[in-house]
Design a protein around this motif. Structure first.
Motif, PDB file in Angstrom:
ATOM      1  N   GLY A   3     127.967 -46.503   8.932  1.00 16.92           N
ATOM      2  CA  GLY A   3     129.228 -46.386   8.225  1.00 16.92           C
ATOM      3  C   GLY A   3     130.340 -47.150   8.885  1.00 16.92           C
ATOM      4  N   PHE A   4     131.515 -46.997   8.316  1.00 16.03           N
ATOM      5  CA  PHE A   4     132.683 -47.757   8.735  1.00 16.03           C
ATOM      6  C   PHE A   4     133.922 -46.951   8.366  1.00 16.03           C
ATOM      7  N   GLN A   5     134.941 -47.020   9.220  1.00 16.07           N
ATOM      8  CA  GLN A   5     136.225 -46.371   8.950  1.00 16.07           C
ATOM      9  C   GLN A   5     137.340 -47.351   9.251  1.00 16.07           C
ATOM     10  N   HIS A   6     138.374 -47.349   8.409  1.00 14.46           N
ATOM     11  CA  HIS A   6     139.516 -48.238   8.592  1.00 14.46           C
ATOM     12  C   HIS A   6     140.791 -47.425   8.407  1.00 14.46           C
ATOM     13  N   THR A   7     141.731 -47.560   9.345  1.00 19.21           N
ATOM     14  CA  THR A   7     143.002 -46.839   9.282  1.00 19.21           C
ATOM     15  C   THR A   7     144.152 -47.839   9.245  1.00 19.21           C
ATOM     16  N   SER A   8     145.120 -47.561   8.375  1.00 10.88           N
ATOM     17  CA  SER A   8     146.319 -48.401   8.237  1.00 10.88           C
ATOM     18  C   SER A   8     147.554 -47.517   8.274  1.00 10.88           C
ATOM     19  N   GLY A  82     117.553 -44.741  -3.295  1.00 13.25           N
ATOM     20  CA  GLY A  82     117.305 -44.192  -1.973  1.00 13.25           C
ATOM     21  C   GLY A  82     118.471 -44.256  -1.005  1.00 13.25           C
ATOM     22  N   VAL A  83     119.663 -44.588  -1.505  1.00 12.05           N
ATOM     23  CA  VAL A  83     120.854 -44.658  -0.652  1.00 12.05           C
ATOM     24  C   VAL A  83     121.961 -43.802  -1.267  1.00 12.05           C
ATOM     25  N   THR A  84     122.539 -42.937  -0.455  1.00  7.79           N
ATOM     26  CA  THR A  84     123.714 -42.177  -0.869  1.00  7.79           C
ATOM     27  C   THR A  84     124.911 -42.759  -0.140  1.00  7.79           C
ATOM     28  N   SER A 103     136.998 -44.443   4.587  1.00  7.72           N
ATOM     29  CA  SER A 103     135.713 -44.427   5.275  1.00  7.72           C
ATOM     30  C   SER A 103     134.581 -44.587   4.268  1.00  7.72           C
ATOM     31  N   LEU A 104     133.474 -45.111   4.760  1.00  7.36           N
ATOM     32  CA  LEU A 104     132.285 -45.252   3.939  1.00  7.36           C
ATOM     33  C   LEU A 104     131.076 -45.022   4.825  1.00  7.36           C
ATOM     34  N   THR A 105     130.192 -44.146   4.383  1.00  6.69           N
ATOM     35  CA  THR A 105     128.943 -43.930   5.102  1.00  6.69           C
ATOM     36  C   THR A 105     127.783 -44.035   4.126  1.00  6.69           C
ATOM     37  N   MET A 106     126.638 -44.405   4.667  1.00  6.80           N
ATOM     38  CA  MET A 106     125.409 -44.475   3.889  1.00  6.80           C
ATOM     39  C   MET A 106     124.384 -43.547   4.510  1.00  6.80           C
ATOM     40  N   SER A 107     123.647 -42.856   3.660  1.00  5.96           N
ATOM     41  CA  SER A 107     122.565 -42.009   4.130  1.00  5.96           C
ATOM     42  C   SER A 107     121.399 -42.140   3.152  1.00  5.96           C
ATOM     43  N   GLY A 108     120.275 -41.585   3.552  1.00 10.39           N
ATOM     44  CA  GLY A 108     119.102 -41.639   2.690  1.00 10.39           C
ATOM     45  C   GLY A 108     118.041 -42.568   3.246  1.00 10.39           C
ATOM     46  N   LEU A 109     116.908 -42.571   2.587  1.00 12.34           N
ATOM     47  CA  LEU A 109     115.732 -43.298   3.032  1.00 12.34           C
ATOM     48  C   LEU A 109     115.988 -44.783   3.274  1.00 12.34           C
ATOM     49  N   MET A 110     116.772 -45.406   2.416  1.00  9.32           N
ATOM     50  CA  MET A 110     116.999 -46.850   2.497  1.00  9.32           C
ATOM     51  C   MET A 110     118.360 -47.209   3.081  1.00  9.32           C
ATOM     52  N   TRP A 115     122.631 -50.800   4.695  1.00  9.34           N
ATOM     53  CA  TRP A 115     123.754 -51.118   5.576  1.00  9.34           C
ATOM     54  C   TRP A 115     123.617 -52.523   6.147  1.00  9.34           C
ATOM     55  N   LEU A 116     122.410 -52.895   6.570  1.00  8.21           N
ATOM     56  CA  LEU A 116     122.189 -54.255   7.088  1.00  8.21           C
ATOM     57  C   LEU A 116     122.555 -55.316   6.058  1.00  8.21           C
ATOM     58  N   LEU A 117     122.220 -55.053   4.805  1.00 11.89           N
ATOM     59  CA  LEU A 117     122.458 -56.032   3.744  1.00 11.89           C
ATOM     60  C   LEU A 117     123.918 -56.107   3.312  1.00 11.89           C
ATOM     61  N   THR A 118     124.675 -55.029   3.495  1.00 13.94           N
ATOM     62  CA  THR A 118     126.036 -54.993   2.947  1.00 13.94           C
ATOM     63  C   THR A 118     127.133 -54.755   3.974  1.00 13.94           C
ATOM     64  N   LYS A 119     126.795 -54.636   5.261  1.00  9.32           N
ATOM     65  CA  LYS A 119     127.783 -54.241   6.281  1.00  9.32           C
ATOM     66  C   LYS A 119     129.021 -55.135   6.294  1.00  9.32           C
ATOM     67  N   SER A 120     128.869 -56.444   6.384  1.00  8.04           N
ATOM     68  CA  SER A 120     130.051 -57.308   6.502  1.00  8.04           C
ATOM     69  C   SER A 120     130.864 -57.299   5.210  1.00  8.04           C
ATOM     70  N   MET A 121     130.194 -57.293   4.063  1.00 10.67           N
ATOM     71  CA  MET A 121     130.912 -57.239   2.790  1.00 10.67           C
ATOM     72  C   MET A 121     131.641 -55.897   2.658  1.00 10.67           C
ATOM     73  N   THR A 122     130.984 -54.811   3.048  1.00  7.70           N
ATOM     74  CA  THR A 122     131.602 -53.490   2.972  1.00  7.70           C
ATOM     75  C   THR A 122     132.864 -53.435   3.827  1.00  7.70           C
ATOM     76  N   ARG A 123     132.800 -53.964   5.033  1.00  5.94           N
ATOM     77  CA  ARG A 123     133.994 -53.999   5.894  1.00  5.94           C
ATOM     78  C   ARG A 123     135.135 -54.765   5.224  1.00  5.94           C
ATOM     79  N   ARG A 124     134.819 -55.928   4.670  1.00  2.99           N
ATOM     80  CA  ARG A 124     135.846 -56.731   3.976  1.00  2.99           C
ATOM     81  C   ARG A 124     136.430 -55.967   2.791  1.00  2.99           C
ATOM     82  N   TYR A 125     135.562 -55.320   2.015  1.00  2.06           N
ATOM     83  CA  TYR A 125     136.028 -54.587   0.841  1.00  2.06           C
ATOM     84  C   TYR A 125     136.941 -53.425   1.244  1.00  2.06           C
ATOM     85  N   VAL A 126     136.560 -52.662   2.248  1.00  2.80           N
ATOM     86  CA  VAL A 126     137.375 -51.519   2.683  1.00  2.80           C
ATOM     87  C   VAL A 126     138.709 -52.010   3.246  1.00  2.80           C
ATOM     88  N   GLU A 127     138.685 -53.060   4.053  1.00  4.94           N
ATOM     89  CA  GLU A 127     139.925 -53.612   4.608  1.00  4.94           C
ATOM     90  C   GLU A 127     140.824 -54.155   3.501  1.00  4.94           C
TER      91      GLU A 127
END
Length: 140
Positions: A3-8, A82-84, A103-110, A115-127
């Motif tokens: 997961g990832f958390q961003h504070t402003s 398979g991802v929550t 904040s955004l977290t991922m859980s579940g089987l996949m 997270w590996l596939l979307t981590k950098s994009m997710t960070r950009r989107y949240v920011e």
């Protein structure tokens, strides 16, 4: 749980920031990482509310509000393949106005692969979401 958390810090009252955060139907015009939002039920966001969200480069998702403290925070969750994904939005008073924590977290089987596939994009989107909410709230 990946997961990832961003504070402003935002130079606006918590009420002004909350008004922007909770007005999800206007996110597409305010936040460039949101293509479309479709509320699947009427009325304000409450626990159980469902919203279809489409973002660039991601499959549409249906998010269900699982926690809500009006004026302060809401959390919504979507599950697919398979991802929550759990996304949190918290607005708190701060000496300079408000503190917004997304904040955004991922859980579940996949989740690990997701997270590996979307981590950098997710960070950009949240920011980008945080910066967009800041811009709109401070202009209010």
């Amino acid at each position: 749980m990946p997961g990832f958390q961003h504070t402003s810090v935002i130079a606006a009252t918590p009420e002004q920031v909350w008004a922007v955060v909770v007005d999800v139907e206007r996110w597409p015009e305010r936040i460039p990482t949101v293509d479309s939002v479709e509320r699947l039920d009427a009325g304000p966001l409450v626990v159980g509310s469902r919203t279809r969200l489409k973002q660039p480069r991601l499959a549409p998702s249906v998010l269900t509000v699982t926690e809500m403290t009006d004026g302060v925070s809401f959390t919504w969750v979507s599950t697919s393949s398979g991802v929550t994904v759990t996304a949190g939005h918290v607005v708190e008073p701060h000496p300079d106005g408000s503190r917004l924590t997304l904040s955004l977290t991922m859980s579940g089987l996949m989740a690990g692969i997701g997270w590996l596939l979307t981590k950098s994009m997710t960070r950009r989107y949240v920011e980008t979401e945080a910066a967009s909410i800041k811009k709109v709230a401070e202009a209010a």
